[in-house]
Design an enzyme around this catalytic site. Structure first.
Site, PDB file in Angstrom:
ATOM      1  N   ASN A 132     -22.826  96.041 -70.300  1.00  0.00           N
ATOM      2  CA  ASN A 132     -21.383  96.175 -70.379  1.00  0.00           C
ATOM      3  C   ASN A 132     -20.991  97.175 -71.475  1.00  0.00           C
ATOM      4  O   ASN A 132     -21.362  96.958 -72.614  1.00  0.00           O
ATOM      5  CB  ASN A 132     -20.750  94.814 -70.684  1.00  0.00           C
ATOM      6  CG  ASN A 132     -19.246  94.883 -70.588  1.00  0.00           C
ATOM      7  OD1 ASN A 132     -18.696  95.671 -69.822  1.00  0.00           O
ATOM      8  ND2 ASN A 132     -18.571  94.079 -71.388  1.00  0.00           N
ATOM      9  N   HIS A 142     -32.369  90.682 -75.072  1.00  0.00           N
ATOM     10  CA  HIS A 142     -32.261  89.333 -74.525  1.00  0.00           C
ATOM     11  C   HIS A 142     -33.664  88.840 -74.196  1.00  0.00           C
ATOM     12  O   HIS A 142     -34.598  89.643 -74.028  1.00  0.00           O
ATOM     13  CB  HIS A 142     -31.403  89.332 -73.253  1.00  0.00           C
ATOM     14  CG  HIS A 142     -29.953  89.642 -73.503  1.00  0.00           C
ATOM     15  ND1 HIS A 142     -29.108  88.795 -74.181  1.00  0.00           N
ATOM     16  CD2 HIS A 142     -29.207  90.734 -73.192  1.00  0.00           C
ATOM     17  CE1 HIS A 142     -27.899  89.334 -74.251  1.00  0.00           C
ATOM     18  NE2 HIS A 142     -27.924  90.518 -73.669  1.00  0.00           N
ATOM     19  N   ASP A 202     -26.571 100.760 -78.692  1.00  0.00           N
ATOM     20  CA  ASP A 202     -26.040  99.457 -78.251  1.00  0.00           C
ATOM     21  C   ASP A 202     -27.215  98.531 -77.911  1.00  0.00           C
ATOM     22  O   ASP A 202     -27.181  97.786 -76.917  1.00  0.00           O
ATOM     23  CB  ASP A 202     -25.087  99.587 -77.055  1.00  0.00           C
ATOM     24  CG  ASP A 202     -24.276  98.298 -76.847  1.00  0.00           C
ATOM     25  OD1 ASP A 202     -24.384  97.382 -77.680  1.00  0.00           O
ATOM     26  OD2 ASP A 202     -23.549  98.214 -75.838  1.00  0.00           O
TER      27      ASP A 202
HETATM   28  O1  DOR Z   1     -24.141  94.895 -72.697  1.00  0.00           O
HETATM   29  C1  DOR Z   1     -23.648  94.449 -73.720  1.00  0.00           C
HETATM   30  N1  DOR Z   1     -24.333  93.581 -74.502  1.00  0.00           N
HETATM   31  N2  DOR Z   1     -22.405  94.796 -74.068  1.00  0.00           N
HETATM   32  C2  DOR Z   1     -21.753  94.216 -75.087  1.00  0.00           C
HETATM   33  O2  DOR Z   1     -20.629  94.572 -75.337  1.00  0.00           O
HETATM   34  C3  DOR Z   1     -22.388  93.124 -75.868  1.00  0.00           C
HETATM   35  C4  DOR Z   1     -23.853  93.220 -75.792  1.00  0.00           C
HETATM   36  C5  DOR Z   1     -24.562  92.001 -76.266  1.00  0.00           C
HETATM   37  O3  DOR Z   1     -24.242  91.491 -77.359  1.00  0.00           O
HETATM   38  O4  DOR Z   1     -25.487  91.545 -75.590  1.00  0.00           O
HETATM   39 ZN    ZN Z   2     -22.537  96.391 -78.435  1.00  0.00          ZN
END
Ligand code: DOR
Ligand code: ZN
Length: 425
Positions: free
Chosen positions: A278, A309, A305
Protein backbone atom coordinates in the site's frame (compact mmCIF):
# COMPACT_ATOMS: atom_id res chain seq x y z
CA UNK A 1 52.57 9.81 5.86
CA UNK A 2 50.47 7.37 7.84
CA UNK A 3 46.66 7.31 7.64
CA UNK A 4 44.13 5.40 9.71
CA UNK A 5 42.65 3.68 6.67
CA UNK A 6 43.44 3.41 2.97
CA UNK A 7 41.21 1.76 0.38
CA UNK A 8 43.39 0.96 -2.64
CA UNK A 9 42.48 0.82 -6.33
CA UNK A 10 38.81 1.59 -5.93
CA UNK A 11 36.66 3.37 -8.53
CA UNK A 12 35.04 6.69 -7.57
CA UNK A 13 32.90 8.40 -10.23
CA UNK A 14 34.46 6.24 -12.92
CA UNK A 15 38.02 6.99 -11.84
CA UNK A 16 40.32 4.50 -10.08
CA UNK A 17 42.37 5.68 -7.12
CA UNK A 18 43.06 5.39 -3.38
CA UNK A 19 40.80 6.69 -0.65
CA UNK A 20 42.47 8.02 2.49
CA UNK A 21 40.60 8.24 5.80
CA UNK A 22 41.72 9.98 9.01
CA UNK A 23 39.85 9.86 12.32
CA UNK A 24 36.58 8.76 10.80
CA UNK A 25 36.60 11.51 8.17
CA UNK A 26 37.47 11.64 4.48
CA UNK A 27 41.01 12.95 4.02
CA UNK A 28 41.40 12.65 0.27
CA UNK A 29 40.69 10.56 -2.79
CA UNK A 30 43.86 10.31 -4.86
CA UNK A 31 43.13 9.51 -8.53
CA UNK A 32 45.66 7.03 -9.90
CA UNK A 33 46.67 6.03 -6.35
CA UNK A 34 49.48 7.06 -4.03
CA UNK A 35 52.54 5.30 -2.67
CA UNK A 36 53.45 7.95 -0.15
CA UNK A 37 50.57 7.17 2.21
CA UNK A 38 50.41 3.96 4.23
CA UNK A 39 47.31 2.91 6.12
CA UNK A 40 47.28 1.42 9.60
CA UNK A 41 44.54 -0.57 7.95
CA UNK A 42 44.39 -1.16 4.22
CA UNK A 43 41.78 -2.73 1.97
CA UNK A 44 42.09 -3.71 -1.65
CA UNK A 45 39.18 -2.20 -3.55
CA UNK A 46 40.18 -3.60 -6.96
CA UNK A 47 37.11 -4.16 -9.12
CA UNK A 48 34.78 -2.29 -6.75
CA UNK A 49 32.91 0.99 -6.98
CA UNK A 50 33.14 3.37 -4.04
CA UNK A 51 29.71 4.61 -2.97
CA UNK A 52 28.65 6.92 -0.14
CA UNK A 53 26.45 5.18 2.45
CA UNK A 54 22.81 5.47 1.48
CA UNK A 55 20.08 7.04 3.59
CA UNK A 56 16.65 5.41 3.78
CA UNK A 57 14.05 7.88 5.03
CA UNK A 58 11.21 5.34 5.26
CA UNK A 59 11.53 1.95 6.94
CA UNK A 60 9.41 -0.11 9.33
CA UNK A 61 11.61 -1.90 11.86
CA UNK A 62 8.64 -3.30 13.84
CA UNK A 63 10.21 -2.99 17.30
CA UNK A 64 8.64 -2.54 19.80
CA UNK A 65 5.76 -4.93 19.42
CA UNK A 66 6.14 -6.92 16.23
CA UNK A 67 9.59 -8.46 16.70
CA UNK A 68 8.45 -11.66 14.98
CA UNK A 69 8.38 -9.63 11.74
CA UNK A 70 11.64 -7.75 12.35
CA UNK A 71 13.49 -6.10 15.19
CA UNK A 72 15.84 -3.17 15.31
CA UNK A 73 18.86 -5.47 15.34
CA UNK A 74 17.82 -7.52 12.27
CA UNK A 75 16.50 -4.45 10.43
CA UNK A 76 19.78 -2.59 10.90
CA UNK A 77 21.73 -5.67 9.74
CA UNK A 78 19.67 -5.68 6.54
CA UNK A 79 20.29 -1.93 6.21
CA UNK A 80 24.07 -2.13 6.44
CA UNK A 81 24.22 -5.14 4.08
CA UNK A 82 22.00 -3.27 1.63
CA UNK A 83 24.22 -0.16 1.55
CA UNK A 84 22.33 2.02 4.06
CA UNK A 85 24.27 3.85 6.76
CA UNK A 86 21.22 5.68 8.19
CA UNK A 87 17.53 4.81 8.31
CA UNK A 88 14.46 6.70 9.47
CA UNK A 89 11.97 4.38 11.20
CA UNK A 90 8.22 4.83 11.08
CA UNK A 91 6.04 4.99 14.18
CA UNK A 92 3.50 2.20 13.56
CA UNK A 93 4.96 -0.02 16.26
CA UNK A 94 3.17 -1.33 19.35
CA UNK A 95 3.16 0.79 21.42
CA UNK A 96 3.15 3.47 18.76
CA UNK A 97 6.15 5.81 18.83
CA UNK A 98 4.16 8.70 20.30
CA UNK A 99 6.15 9.18 23.50
CA UNK A 100 9.73 9.91 24.49
CA UNK A 101 10.00 6.52 26.17
CA UNK A 102 9.37 4.64 22.92
CA UNK A 103 11.75 6.90 20.96
CA UNK A 104 14.44 6.45 23.62
CA UNK A 105 13.92 2.69 23.68
CA UNK A 106 14.38 2.50 19.89
CA UNK A 107 17.56 4.57 20.05
CA UNK A 108 18.90 2.40 22.89
CA UNK A 109 18.25 -0.84 20.98
CA UNK A 110 20.07 0.58 17.95
CA UNK A 111 23.06 1.64 20.05
CA UNK A 112 23.13 -1.65 21.95
CA UNK A 113 23.24 -3.90 18.87
CA UNK A 114 24.97 -1.55 16.43
CA UNK A 115 27.12 0.85 18.48
CA UNK A 116 29.07 1.89 15.38
CA UNK A 117 26.04 2.17 13.12
CA UNK A 118 24.06 1.96 10.94
CA UNK A 119 22.33 4.92 12.58
CA UNK A 120 18.65 4.94 13.41
CA UNK A 121 16.51 8.09 13.33
CA UNK A 122 13.04 7.50 14.76
CA UNK A 123 10.05 9.22 13.17
CA UNK A 124 7.43 10.31 15.70
CA UNK A 125 3.72 9.70 15.28
CA UNK A 126 1.85 12.77 14.09
CA UNK A 127 -1.21 11.88 16.15
CA UNK A 128 -1.53 9.99 19.42
CA UNK A 129 -1.70 6.25 18.76
CA UNK A 130 -1.78 7.15 15.02
CA UNK A 131 -5.53 7.47 15.63
CA UNK A 132 -5.89 10.77 13.75
CA UNK A 133 -7.82 12.39 16.62
CA UNK A 134 -5.31 14.54 18.55
CA UNK A 135 -1.73 15.59 18.02
CA UNK A 136 1.07 13.61 19.63
CA UNK A 137 3.40 15.37 22.11
CA UNK A 138 5.55 16.64 19.26
CA UNK A 139 8.00 18.73 21.29
CA UNK A 140 8.66 15.81 23.63
CA UNK A 141 9.26 13.52 20.64
CA UNK A 142 11.62 16.02 19.01
CA UNK A 143 13.60 16.37 22.26
CA UNK A 144 13.87 12.58 22.55
CA UNK A 145 15.44 12.33 19.09
CA UNK A 146 12.68 12.04 16.48
CA UNK A 147 13.79 13.50 13.15
CA UNK A 148 10.39 13.88 11.46
CA UNK A 149 6.70 13.21 12.08
CA UNK A 150 4.38 10.92 10.17
CA UNK A 151 1.12 9.05 10.38
CA UNK A 152 2.41 6.54 7.82
CA UNK A 153 0.12 3.55 7.50
CA UNK A 154 -2.86 5.47 8.89
CA UNK A 155 -3.33 8.74 7.02
CA UNK A 156 -4.70 11.86 8.72
CA UNK A 157 -8.09 12.74 7.28
CA UNK A 158 -8.98 15.75 9.38
CA UNK A 159 -7.59 18.73 7.45
CA UNK A 160 -7.60 21.10 10.41
CA UNK A 161 -5.62 18.64 12.53
CA UNK A 162 -3.24 18.08 9.64
CA UNK A 163 -2.72 21.83 9.28
CA UNK A 164 -1.82 22.18 12.96
CA UNK A 165 0.53 19.21 12.76
CA UNK A 166 2.40 20.84 9.87
CA UNK A 167 2.62 24.14 11.75
CA UNK A 168 3.84 22.66 15.05
CA UNK A 169 6.28 20.43 13.28
CA UNK A 170 7.72 23.38 11.42
CA UNK A 171 8.08 25.32 14.70
CA UNK A 172 10.18 22.41 15.94
CA UNK A 173 12.33 22.51 12.81
CA UNK A 174 11.15 19.09 11.61
CA UNK A 175 9.18 17.95 8.58
CA UNK A 176 5.91 16.09 8.23
CA UNK A 177 6.04 13.01 6.00
CA UNK A 178 2.56 12.37 4.70
CA UNK A 179 1.15 9.02 3.62
CA UNK A 180 -1.26 10.25 0.94
CA UNK A 181 -4.41 8.17 0.94
CA UNK A 182 -8.07 9.10 1.06
CA UNK A 183 -9.34 6.21 3.11
CA UNK A 184 -12.95 6.61 2.03
CA UNK A 185 -11.82 5.94 -1.55
CA UNK A 186 -9.41 3.12 -0.78
CA UNK A 187 -11.44 1.29 1.85
CA UNK A 188 -11.57 -2.44 1.25
CA UNK A 189 -9.24 -2.13 -1.74
CA UNK A 190 -6.63 -4.81 -2.24
CA UNK A 191 -4.74 -3.82 -5.40
CA UNK A 192 -4.69 -1.16 -8.12
CA UNK A 193 -8.14 -0.49 -9.57
CA UNK A 194 -8.19 -1.41 -13.24
CA UNK A 195 -8.50 -4.26 -15.69
CA UNK A 196 -6.45 -6.71 -13.67
CA UNK A 197 -8.40 -6.07 -10.46
CA UNK A 198 -11.65 -6.71 -12.38
CA UNK A 199 -10.24 -9.86 -13.92
CA UNK A 200 -9.04 -11.17 -10.55
CA UNK A 201 -12.25 -10.12 -8.83
CA UNK A 202 -10.35 -8.06 -6.26
CA UNK A 203 -11.62 -4.70 -5.04
CA UNK A 204 -9.41 -1.95 -6.42
CA UNK A 205 -7.73 1.15 -4.99
CA UNK A 206 -8.08 4.00 -7.51
CA UNK A 207 -5.14 6.34 -8.16
CA UNK A 208 -7.36 9.24 -7.12
CA UNK A 209 -7.27 7.91 -3.52
CA UNK A 210 -3.62 9.00 -3.56
CA UNK A 211 -3.66 12.03 -5.86
CA UNK A 212 -6.50 13.74 -4.00
CA UNK A 213 -4.41 13.77 -0.82
CA UNK A 214 -1.33 14.82 -2.78
CA UNK A 215 -3.34 17.80 -4.04
CA UNK A 216 -4.48 18.62 -0.49
CA UNK A 217 -0.91 18.55 0.78
CA UNK A 218 0.35 20.73 -2.06
CA UNK A 219 -2.35 23.32 -1.40
CA UNK A 220 -1.64 23.18 2.33
CA UNK A 221 2.13 23.57 1.83
CA UNK A 222 1.45 26.55 -0.46
CA UNK A 223 -1.00 28.20 1.93
CA UNK A 224 1.22 27.72 5.00
CA UNK A 225 4.42 28.24 3.02
CA UNK A 226 5.76 25.27 4.96
CA UNK A 227 7.44 22.15 3.56
CA UNK A 228 5.68 18.79 3.48
CA UNK A 229 7.32 15.56 2.34
CA UNK A 230 5.13 13.08 0.45
CA UNK A 231 5.76 9.39 1.12
CA UNK A 232 5.76 6.52 -1.42
CA UNK A 233 4.27 8.18 -4.53
CA UNK A 234 2.91 5.49 -6.85
CA UNK A 235 1.15 7.02 -9.88
CA UNK A 236 1.38 9.40 -12.84
CA UNK A 237 -1.39 11.68 -11.63
CA UNK A 238 0.48 12.42 -8.38
CA UNK A 239 3.68 13.03 -10.34
CA UNK A 240 1.92 15.59 -12.52
CA UNK A 241 0.60 17.43 -9.48
CA UNK A 242 4.03 17.46 -7.85
CA UNK A 243 5.59 18.80 -11.07
CA UNK A 244 3.02 21.60 -11.05
CA UNK A 245 3.77 22.39 -7.39
CA UNK A 246 7.50 22.57 -8.05
CA UNK A 247 6.96 24.88 -11.00
CA UNK A 248 5.13 27.19 -8.59
CA UNK A 249 7.96 26.86 -6.04
CA UNK A 250 5.60 25.31 -3.49
CA UNK A 251 7.76 23.65 -0.79
CA UNK A 252 6.89 20.03 -1.55
CA UNK A 253 9.33 17.13 -1.64
CA UNK A 254 8.44 13.56 -2.57
CA UNK A 255 9.71 10.03 -2.51
CA UNK A 256 8.94 6.87 -4.42
CA UNK A 257 10.19 3.35 -3.78
CA UNK A 258 12.22 0.89 -5.86
CA UNK A 259 9.17 -1.42 -6.17
CA UNK A 260 7.16 1.27 -7.98
CA UNK A 261 10.04 1.78 -10.42
CA UNK A 262 10.51 -1.87 -11.34
CA UNK A 263 7.17 -3.68 -10.98
CA UNK A 264 3.62 -3.08 -12.14
CA UNK A 265 0.25 -4.47 -11.05
CA UNK A 266 0.67 -7.60 -13.18
CA UNK A 267 2.89 -8.94 -10.36
CA UNK A 268 -0.29 -9.54 -8.38
CA UNK A 269 -1.48 -12.13 -10.90
CA UNK A 270 -1.83 -15.57 -9.36
CA UNK A 271 -2.98 -13.75 -6.20
CA UNK A 272 0.64 -13.18 -5.24
CA UNK A 273 0.52 -11.74 -1.73
CA UNK A 274 4.22 -10.83 -1.94
CA UNK A 275 3.21 -8.09 -4.39
CA UNK A 276 0.50 -6.75 -2.06
CA UNK A 277 1.57 -3.34 -0.84
CA UNK A 278 0.00 0.00 0.00
CA UNK A 279 -0.13 2.09 -2.13
CA UNK A 280 -0.50 -0.76 -4.62
CA UNK A 281 1.73 -1.52 -7.61
CA UNK A 282 0.15 0.41 -10.49
CA UNK A 283 0.15 0.17 -14.30
CA UNK A 284 3.09 0.12 -16.70
CA UNK A 285 2.26 3.71 -17.58
CA UNK A 286 2.62 4.73 -13.92
CA UNK A 287 5.96 2.92 -13.72
CA UNK A 288 7.23 4.86 -16.74
CA UNK A 289 5.97 8.16 -15.29
CA UNK A 290 7.82 7.49 -12.02
CA UNK A 291 11.03 6.53 -13.82
CA UNK A 292 10.91 9.82 -15.68
CA UNK A 293 10.05 11.73 -12.48
CA UNK A 294 13.09 10.43 -10.59
CA UNK A 295 15.34 11.26 -13.54
CA UNK A 296 13.94 14.77 -13.86
CA UNK A 297 13.97 15.51 -10.11
CA UNK A 298 10.20 15.85 -9.85
CA UNK A 299 10.54 13.06 -7.30
CA UNK A 300 13.42 13.89 -4.97
CA UNK A 301 14.07 10.74 -2.99
CA UNK A 302 14.12 6.95 -3.20
CA UNK A 303 13.08 5.21 0.02
CA UNK A 304 12.38 1.53 0.53
CA UNK A 305 9.20 1.62 2.66
CA UNK A 306 10.80 -1.55 4.03
CA UNK A 307 7.75 -3.39 5.41
CA UNK A 308 8.77 -6.84 6.65
CA UNK A 309 6.10 -9.42 7.50
CA UNK A 310 6.30 -13.04 8.67
CA UNK A 311 5.87 -15.87 6.18
CA UNK A 312 2.70 -17.16 7.86
CA UNK A 313 1.09 -13.73 7.48
CA UNK A 314 1.62 -13.63 3.71
CA UNK A 315 0.80 -17.32 3.24
CA UNK A 316 -2.98 -16.71 3.35
CA UNK A 317 -5.74 -15.78 0.85
CA UNK A 318 -4.95 -12.48 -0.90
CA UNK A 319 -7.60 -10.46 0.90
CA UNK A 320 -6.27 -11.40 4.32
CA UNK A 321 -2.57 -10.75 3.73
CA UNK A 322 -0.96 -7.61 5.19
CA UNK A 323 0.44 -4.92 2.89
CA UNK A 324 4.17 -4.54 2.53
CA UNK A 325 7.37 -5.45 0.74
CA UNK A 326 10.67 -6.13 2.52
CA UNK A 327 13.06 -3.73 0.82
CA UNK A 328 16.40 -3.12 2.54
CA UNK A 329 18.24 -6.18 1.20
CA UNK A 330 17.27 -5.66 -2.44
CA UNK A 331 16.70 -1.91 -2.98
CA UNK A 332 20.13 -1.01 -4.28
CA UNK A 333 20.45 -4.02 -6.59
CA UNK A 334 16.94 -3.47 -8.00
CA UNK A 335 17.84 0.17 -8.72
CA UNK A 336 21.26 -0.74 -10.07
CA UNK A 337 19.38 -2.97 -12.52
CA UNK A 338 17.79 0.25 -13.81
CA UNK A 339 21.29 1.68 -14.28
CA UNK A 340 22.35 -1.44 -16.19
CA UNK A 341 19.23 -1.02 -18.37
CA UNK A 342 20.01 2.66 -19.03
CA UNK A 343 16.92 4.00 -17.23
CA UNK A 344 18.95 5.79 -14.52
CA UNK A 345 22.64 6.49 -13.97
CA UNK A 346 24.83 6.21 -10.87
CA UNK A 347 24.61 9.95 -10.23
CA UNK A 348 20.82 9.71 -10.16
CA UNK A 349 21.05 6.97 -7.53
CA UNK A 350 23.44 9.00 -5.38
CA UNK A 351 21.19 12.05 -5.60
CA UNK A 352 18.05 10.00 -4.81
CA UNK A 353 19.55 7.88 -2.03
CA UNK A 354 22.11 10.25 -0.48
CA UNK A 355 22.16 13.97 -1.27
CA UNK A 356 18.42 14.67 -1.46
CA UNK A 357 17.48 12.76 1.73
CA UNK A 358 20.41 14.35 3.56
CA UNK A 359 19.28 17.84 2.55
CA UNK A 360 15.57 17.34 3.19
CA UNK A 361 16.01 15.77 6.62
CA UNK A 362 19.20 17.55 7.63
CA UNK A 363 21.29 14.39 8.02
CA UNK A 364 25.06 14.26 7.64
CA UNK A 365 26.18 12.59 4.41
CA UNK A 366 29.43 11.75 2.68
CA UNK A 367 30.27 13.48 -0.61
CA UNK A 368 33.92 12.32 -0.54
CA UNK A 369 35.13 15.85 0.19
CA UNK A 370 37.78 16.44 2.86
CA UNK A 371 36.16 16.44 6.30
CA UNK A 372 33.04 14.49 5.32
CA UNK A 373 32.04 11.54 7.47
CA UNK A 374 33.82 8.43 6.17
CA UNK A 375 30.58 6.49 5.56
CA UNK A 376 30.94 4.43 2.39
CA UNK A 377 30.79 0.96 0.92
CA UNK A 378 32.50 -1.12 -1.73
CA UNK A 379 30.08 -2.20 -4.43
CA UNK A 380 30.71 -5.07 -6.85
CA UNK A 381 28.94 -3.94 -10.05
CA UNK A 382 29.39 -7.24 -11.88
CA UNK A 383 28.29 -9.52 -9.04
CA UNK A 384 25.12 -11.45 -9.78
CA UNK A 385 23.05 -12.91 -6.99
CA UNK A 386 19.76 -14.68 -6.61
CA UNK A 387 17.28 -13.36 -4.07
CA UNK A 388 16.69 -16.27 -1.72
CA UNK A 389 15.43 -16.10 1.88
CA UNK A 390 18.87 -17.18 3.16
CA UNK A 391 20.53 -14.37 1.21
CA UNK A 392 18.49 -11.75 3.07
CA UNK A 393 19.39 -10.27 6.46
CA UNK A 394 15.90 -8.96 7.13
CA UNK A 395 13.60 -11.28 9.03
CA UNK A 396 10.93 -10.40 6.44
CA UNK A 397 11.44 -12.40 3.24
CA UNK A 398 8.34 -10.89 1.63
CA UNK A 399 9.43 -9.53 -1.74
CA UNK A 400 8.31 -10.22 -5.31
CA UNK A 401 12.05 -10.33 -6.08
CA UNK A 402 12.37 -13.82 -4.55
CA UNK A 403 13.90 -16.11 -7.15
CA UNK A 404 15.01 -13.16 -9.28
CA UNK A 405 18.69 -12.70 -10.24
CA UNK A 406 19.95 -9.19 -9.46
CA UNK A 407 23.12 -7.30 -10.41
CA UNK A 408 25.45 -5.53 -8.01
CA UNK A 409 26.30 -6.22 -4.36
CA UNK A 410 27.61 -4.46 -1.29
CA UNK A 411 30.85 -6.26 -0.39
CA UNK A 412 32.10 -4.18 2.56
CA UNK A 413 30.61 -1.22 4.41
CA UNK A 414 32.51 1.33 6.50
CA UNK A 415 30.95 3.87 8.86
CA UNK A 416 33.05 6.67 10.39
CA UNK A 417 36.02 4.88 8.83
CA UNK A 418 35.34 1.60 10.63
CA UNK A 419 34.51 -1.70 8.90
CA UNK A 420 31.00 -2.62 10.07
CA UNK A 421 30.03 -5.19 7.44
CA UNK A 422 31.93 -7.54 5.19
CA UNK A 423 30.17 -10.06 3.00
CA UNK A 424 31.49 -13.59 3.32
CA UNK A 425 32.13 -14.94 -0.16
O1 DOR B 1 2.51 -1.59 2.41
C1 DOR B 1 2.56 -0.94 3.44
N1 DOR B 1 3.03 -1.49 4.59
N2 DOR B 1 2.12 0.32 3.45
C2 DOR B 1 2.01 1.03 4.59
O2 DOR B 1 1.60 2.16 4.53
C3 DOR B 1 2.34 0.42 5.90
C4 DOR B 1 3.29 -0.68 5.73
C5 DOR B 1 3.43 -1.55 6.93
O3 DOR B 1 3.60 -1.03 8.05
O4 DOR B 1 3.41 -2.78 6.79
ZN1 ZN C 1 5.53 2.98 5.18
Amino acid sequence: MQADLVIRNVVLNGEPGDLIVQQGRIEEFVPGGTESVQGKEEFDGQGFFLWPSLIDVHVHLREPGFEYKEDINSGLKAAIAGGFGQVMAMANTNPVNDSASVTEFMLEQARKFHPHGPFLHPIGALTRGLAGKELSPMAELARAGCRAFSNDGLPVENNELFRRAVEYSSDLGLKVIDHCEDVSLSEGGLMNEGEISSYLGLKGIPVVAESLQVARDILMAAYLDTPIHLAHISCRQSVELIAWAKQKSIPITAETCPHYLVWDESRVQGYNTLAKVNPPLRTRDDVLALQQAVREKVIDVLATDHAPHAEFEKDVPFGEAPNGISGLDTALSLCFGLVVDGVLDNDDLIRLFVSAPSEIFDLEANTFQKGDVADFFLFAPEAEWEVRPEAMFSRGKNTPALGQKLRGRVMAHFLRGRLVFERAI
